[in-house]
Design an enzyme around this catalytic site. Structure first.
Site, short mmCIF file in Angstrom:
data_model
loop_
_atom_site.label_atom_id
_atom_site.label_comp_id
_atom_site.label_asym_id
_atom_site.label_seq_id
_atom_site.Cartn_x
_atom_site.Cartn_y
_atom_site.Cartn_z
N MET A 1 1.51 -5.39 3.18
CA MET A 1 0.23 -5.59 3.85
C MET A 1 -0.42 -6.85 3.29
O MET A 1 -1.05 -6.81 2.24
CB MET A 1 -0.66 -4.37 3.62
CG MET A 1 -2.07 -4.56 4.10
SD MET A 1 -3.16 -3.12 3.97
CE MET A 1 -3.08 -2.71 2.26
N PRO A 2 -0.29 -7.98 3.96
CA PRO A 2 -0.96 -9.20 3.50
C PRO A 2 -2.47 -9.09 3.64
O PRO A 2 -2.99 -8.57 4.63
CB PRO A 2 -0.42 -10.28 4.44
CG PRO A 2 0.78 -9.70 5.10
CD PRO A 2 0.57 -8.22 5.11
N ILE A 3 -3.17 -9.56 2.61
CA ILE A 3 -4.62 -9.59 2.63
C ILE A 3 -5.05 -11.02 2.36
O ILE A 3 -4.66 -11.62 1.36
CB ILE A 3 -5.24 -8.66 1.57
CG1 ILE A 3 -4.76 -7.23 1.79
CG2 ILE A 3 -6.76 -8.75 1.60
CD1 ILE A 3 -5.14 -6.27 0.68
N VAL A 39 -1.89 -7.02 8.80
CA VAL A 39 -2.57 -8.17 8.19
C VAL A 39 -4.07 -7.88 8.11
O VAL A 39 -4.69 -7.46 9.09
CB VAL A 39 -2.32 -9.45 9.01
CG1 VAL A 39 -3.08 -10.62 8.41
CG2 VAL A 39 -0.83 -9.75 9.08
N ARG A 40 -4.64 -8.14 6.94
CA ARG A 40 -6.08 -7.97 6.73
C ARG A 40 -6.69 -9.33 6.43
O ARG A 40 -6.14 -10.09 5.62
CB ARG A 40 -6.38 -7.06 5.53
CG ARG A 40 -5.67 -5.70 5.56
CD ARG A 40 -6.12 -4.86 6.74
NE ARG A 40 -5.66 -3.49 6.63
CZ ARG A 40 -4.66 -2.98 7.33
NH1 ARG A 40 -3.97 -3.73 8.17
NH2 ARG A 40 -4.32 -1.71 7.20
#
Length: 61
Positions: A1-3, A39-40
Site C-alpha cells: 500500500m503506497p502512501i 494508493v493513499r
C-alpha cells in the site's frame, strides 16, 4: 500500500489540489504496478507563517 504525503503552503485553489491528488495516485499506481485502490495520497496544508525556506517565512513580504 503506497502512501504519498504532500505538504503545501495554504492558498492554492481546491480544484488544483484535488487534480494533483488524482494525478499523483495514478502515477504511483502506474509506476509501481500497484492497484489504484491501494494508493493513499495525503495533502497537508500549512499556514504561510508556519513554513520557511531557510529563515524566511513564506508569509514574509
Amino acid at each position: 500500500m503506497p502512501i504519498v504525503q504532500i505538504t503545501l503552503v495554504k492558498g492554492r485553489d481546491s480544484a488544483l489540489v484535488e487534480d494533483c491528488v488524482r494525478r499523483v495516485a495514478r502515477t504511483v499506481s502506474d509506476s509501481l504496478d500497484a492497484p489504484l485502490g491501494t494508493v493513499r495520497v495525503v495533502v497537508n496544508e500549512v499556514e504561510p507563517q508556519h513554513f520557511a525556506v531557510g529563515d524566511r517565512l513564506k508569509s514574509d513580504p
